[in-house]
Design an enzyme around this catalytic site. Structure first.
Site, PDB file in Angstrom:
ATOM      1  N   GLY A 192       0.775  -1.234   0.000  1.00  0.00           N
ATOM      2  CA  GLY A 192       0.000   0.000   0.000  1.00  0.00           C
ATOM      3  C   GLY A 192       0.808   1.287   0.000  1.00  0.00           C
ATOM      4  N   GLU A 248       4.805  -6.323   2.245  1.00  0.00           N
ATOM      5  CA  GLU A 248       4.458  -7.032   1.001  1.00  0.00           C
ATOM      6  C   GLU A 248       4.015  -5.986  -0.010  1.00  0.00           C
ATOM      7  OE1 GLU A 248       1.652  -9.898   2.750  1.00  0.00           O
ATOM      8  OE2 GLU A 248       0.059  -8.469   2.322  1.00  0.00           O
ATOM      9  N   TYR A 284     -10.656   3.834 -11.851  1.00  0.00           N
ATOM     10  CA  TYR A 284     -10.931   4.780 -10.782  1.00  0.00           C
ATOM     11  C   TYR A 284     -10.368   6.178 -11.024  1.00  0.00           C
ATOM     12  CZ  TYR A 284      -7.478   1.301  -8.975  1.00  0.00           C
ATOM     13  OH  TYR A 284      -6.505   0.352  -8.833  1.00  0.00           O
ATOM     14  N   CYS A 295     -15.294  -0.291 -26.879  1.00  0.00           N
ATOM     15  CA  CYS A 295     -16.629   0.278 -26.987  1.00  0.00           C
ATOM     16  C   CYS A 295     -17.155   0.603 -25.593  1.00  0.00           C
ATOM     17  CB  CYS A 295     -17.549  -0.682 -27.721  1.00  0.00           C
ATOM     18  SG  CYS A 295     -16.957  -1.039 -29.378  1.00  0.00           S
ATOM     19  N   GLU A 296     -16.439   1.431 -24.915  1.00  0.00           N
ATOM     20  CA  GLU A 296     -16.769   1.895 -23.571  1.00  0.00           C
ATOM     21  C   GLU A 296     -16.292   3.333 -23.509  1.00  0.00           C
ATOM     22  OE1 GLU A 296     -18.175   0.910 -20.833  1.00  0.00           O
ATOM     23  OE2 GLU A 296     -18.594  -1.177 -21.392  1.00  0.00           O
ATOM     24  N   ARG A 336      -6.256   1.407 -14.832  1.00  0.00           N
ATOM     25  CA  ARG A 336      -6.445   2.287 -13.681  1.00  0.00           C
ATOM     26  C   ARG A 336      -7.179   3.601 -13.998  1.00  0.00           C
ATOM     27  NH1 ARG A 336      -2.916   4.297 -10.987  1.00  0.00           N
ATOM     28  NH2 ARG A 336      -3.754   3.954  -8.921  1.00  0.00           N
ATOM     29  N   GLY A 382       3.953  -3.931  -3.640  1.00  0.00           N
ATOM     30  CA  GLY A 382       3.984  -4.159  -5.080  1.00  0.00           C
ATOM     31  C   GLY A 382       4.308  -2.850  -5.783  1.00  0.00           C
ATOM     32  N   ARG A 383       3.342  -1.953  -5.708  1.00  0.00           N
ATOM     33  CA  ARG A 383       3.392  -0.690  -6.443  1.00  0.00           C
ATOM     34  C   ARG A 383       4.705   0.084  -6.284  1.00  0.00           C
ATOM     35  NH1 ARG A 383      -1.428   1.696  -7.566  1.00  0.00           N
ATOM     36  NH2 ARG A 383      -2.293   0.493  -5.841  1.00  0.00           N
TER      37      ARG A 383
HETATM   38  C1  LIG Z   1      -2.429  -5.766  -3.393  1.00  0.00           C
HETATM   39  C2  LIG Z   1      -1.832  -6.229  -2.143  1.00  0.00           C
HETATM   40  C3  LIG Z   1      -0.527  -5.842  -1.803  1.00  0.00           C
HETATM   41  C4  LIG Z   1       0.294  -4.893  -2.614  1.00  0.00           C
HETATM   42  O1  LIG Z   1      -0.267  -3.642  -2.700  1.00  0.00           O
HETATM   43  P1  LIG Z   1       0.585  -2.430  -3.316  1.00  0.00           P
HETATM   44  O2  LIG Z   1      -0.368  -1.288  -3.278  1.00  0.00           O
HETATM   45  O3  LIG Z   1       0.936  -2.830  -4.700  1.00  0.00           O
HETATM   46  O4  LIG Z   1       1.776  -2.250  -2.455  1.00  0.00           O
HETATM   47  C5  LIG Z   1       0.007  -6.374  -0.661  1.00  0.00           C
HETATM   48  N1  LIG Z   1      -0.688  -7.219   0.121  1.00  0.00           N
HETATM   49  C6  LIG Z   1      -1.931  -7.612  -0.177  1.00  0.00           C
HETATM   50  C7  LIG Z   1      -2.635  -8.545   0.722  1.00  0.00           C
HETATM   51  C8  LIG Z   1      -2.544  -7.125  -1.313  1.00  0.00           C
HETATM   52  O5  LIG Z   1      -3.788  -7.508  -1.607  1.00  0.00           O
END
Ligand SMILES: *Cc1c(COP(=O)(O)O)cnc(C)c1O
Length: 419
Positions: free
Chosen positions: A230, A272, A314, A341-342, A310, A274-275
């Site tokens: 997050g 954990e 949103y 077609c959106e 994205r 990602g982004r």
């Molecule tokens: C999506 C998700 C992440 C990663 O979120 P980011 O915004 O990409 O950092 C980590 N943990 C869980 C459980 C998720 O669903």
């Protein structure tokens, strides 16, 4: 006009596009590695620190191998993600299985791989025991409810489907303790794309306090605290990235005051994310197909929302650079569209850009996480290729583009003959 950087020249991308037709995603290995190292360096004070890359953000085995090489584990939440982890060569506690509404086969697979099981709910205890058995290390996902304000994408925690309540956690860990589990972790994730560093310190504080209370009341020992993902990225040029060193300092102080002071150290800190790891270092490259002028001006691309959902999903901002026109005045408002077609298939609405023409190459920024991964096939649109720019500047294809044959692979047209 403030711009956003990317590591390519126009000539370079034109050259790449001769081999790999647009649209494509391209990732910058050098920048991903440097960023991964920066994250680990920020938390060097915590021995056992680990970031489990949330593979859903960019489920490509080559990117995962790069990150594994930089010390990352993998965060999985589905069968396909577990199998991808296995194929990349990750095993055991390098895998965090953070799922919800989990099918039995996925628990079986996760246990078979020796993954850390992060349970979403107390009701999953008997389910897990019945289908896969109870592992020696267990984690629960905490939903702090009204204790914590959510943010826009993930919503308010008490409205979120994830995690167990505070009261449930005391019962859940007790049940696990009584079943003989000796190793424990705790997890929460209450934000998505959050840029405020204080948010993560508050999350750490909530979890550390809970660890103190759970340890005391139940006489169990926590091995790790997983602060989730997050962490946001500056999608807009005027935004600034989260200061990881500042975040780390704040968390270190809380760790000293709560974990060390209560004799609970050492506890490993996990994320954990990602982004924040790959997001800024992946780009969607596309070409202008048509310029259209009706009540507004439109630049129609050869990419559409199946390549990057994205903005349509949103209203997310993704910066757009028109190659070779950076120094021209950005005064023309364009809707930058795809071909679905959106009507919401737009990468930008009323974006001030330089005058464009058919054939122009555009770079859509910050597409390295939750970009290609969110692709879909509506309107029979095919997912594009993924390329990797290696540290020496060479470009390699790490996923080919889908073909019509891929798209029709689940259909049996022969059946039509006698139908
Ligand atoms: C999506 C998700 C992440 C990663 O979120 P980011 O915004 O990409 O950092 C980590 N943990 C869980 C459980 C998720 O669903």
């Amino acid at each position: 006009m403030i711009g956003k950087k990317h590591p390519f020249t126009k000539e370079q991308l034109e050259k790449i596009a001769e081999t790999y037709p647009t649209p494509f995603h391209i990732y910058d290995e050098k920048a991903i590695r440097a960023n991964a190292k920066k994250f680990y360096n920020a938390f060097a004070w915590n021995s056992g620190f680990k970031d489990y890359y949330a593979i859903k953000a960019a489920p490509n085995p080559y990117l995962m191998k790069i990150l594994h090489n930089e010390g990352f584990g993998i965060d999985c939440s589905s069968m396909a993600e577990l199998k991808l982890a296995e194929k990349v060569g990750l095993r055991g506690e390098e895998i965090m299985f953070t799922s919800n509404d989990t099918p039995a086969e996925e628990y079986k697979k996760a246990i078979e791989l020796g993954a850390i099981i992060n349970l979403d709910d107390i009701s999953h205890i008997p389910f897990l025991e019945k289908h896969a058995g109870i592992p020696e290390l267990i984690c629960f996902r905490y939903n702090p409810g009204p204790l914590k304000e959510g943010n826009m994408i993930i919503g308010h925690p008490e409205e979120a489907k994830y995690g167990a309540t505070r009261e449930q956690l005391f019962d859940a860990y007790k049940i696990m303790r009584d079943k003989g589990v000796k190793r424990f972790g705790i997890h929460t994730m209450v934000a998505s794309n959050e840029l405020d560093v204080n948010y993560f310190m508050e999350t750490a504080e909530i979890l550390f306090e809970l660890v103190v209370e759970l340890s005391e009341k139940l006489g169990i020992r926590f091995e790790f605290v997983n602060l989730g993902g997050g962490i946001g990225i500056p999608y807009r040029p005027e935004q600034t990235p989260v200061d990881l060193n500042l975040m780390s300092e704040g968390i270190y102080k809380l760790y000293t005051d709560l974990i060390e002071a209560n004799g609970l150290a050492p506890i490993k800190l996990f994320f954990e994310t990602g982004r924040v790891i790959t997001g800024p270092y992946g780009y969607l490259v596309s070409r202008v197909l048509h310029i259209k002028q009706t009540y507004k001006k439109y630049a129609g691309l050869d990419a559409c929302m199946v390549n990057l959902m994205r903005p349509a999903l949103y209203g997310a901002y993704h910066h757009i650079t028109v190659l070779g026109k950076g120094s021209m005045p950005h005064q023309t408002p364009y809707d930058v569209t795809g071909s679905l077609c959106e009507n919401n298939d737009k990468f930008a609405i009323n974006r001030l850009l330089p005058e464009m023409e058919a054939g122009d190459l555009v770079v859509i920024h910050d597409a390295g996480a939750h970009g290609h991964a969110m692709g879909f096939n509506y309107n029979g649109k095919l997912r594009s290729a993924e390329l990797l720019m290696r540290e020496n500047g060479e470009v390699m294809q790490i996923r080919r583009a889908e073909t019509i044959a891929d798209h029709f692979a689940t259909l049996d047209f022969n059946g039509l003959d006698n139908f």
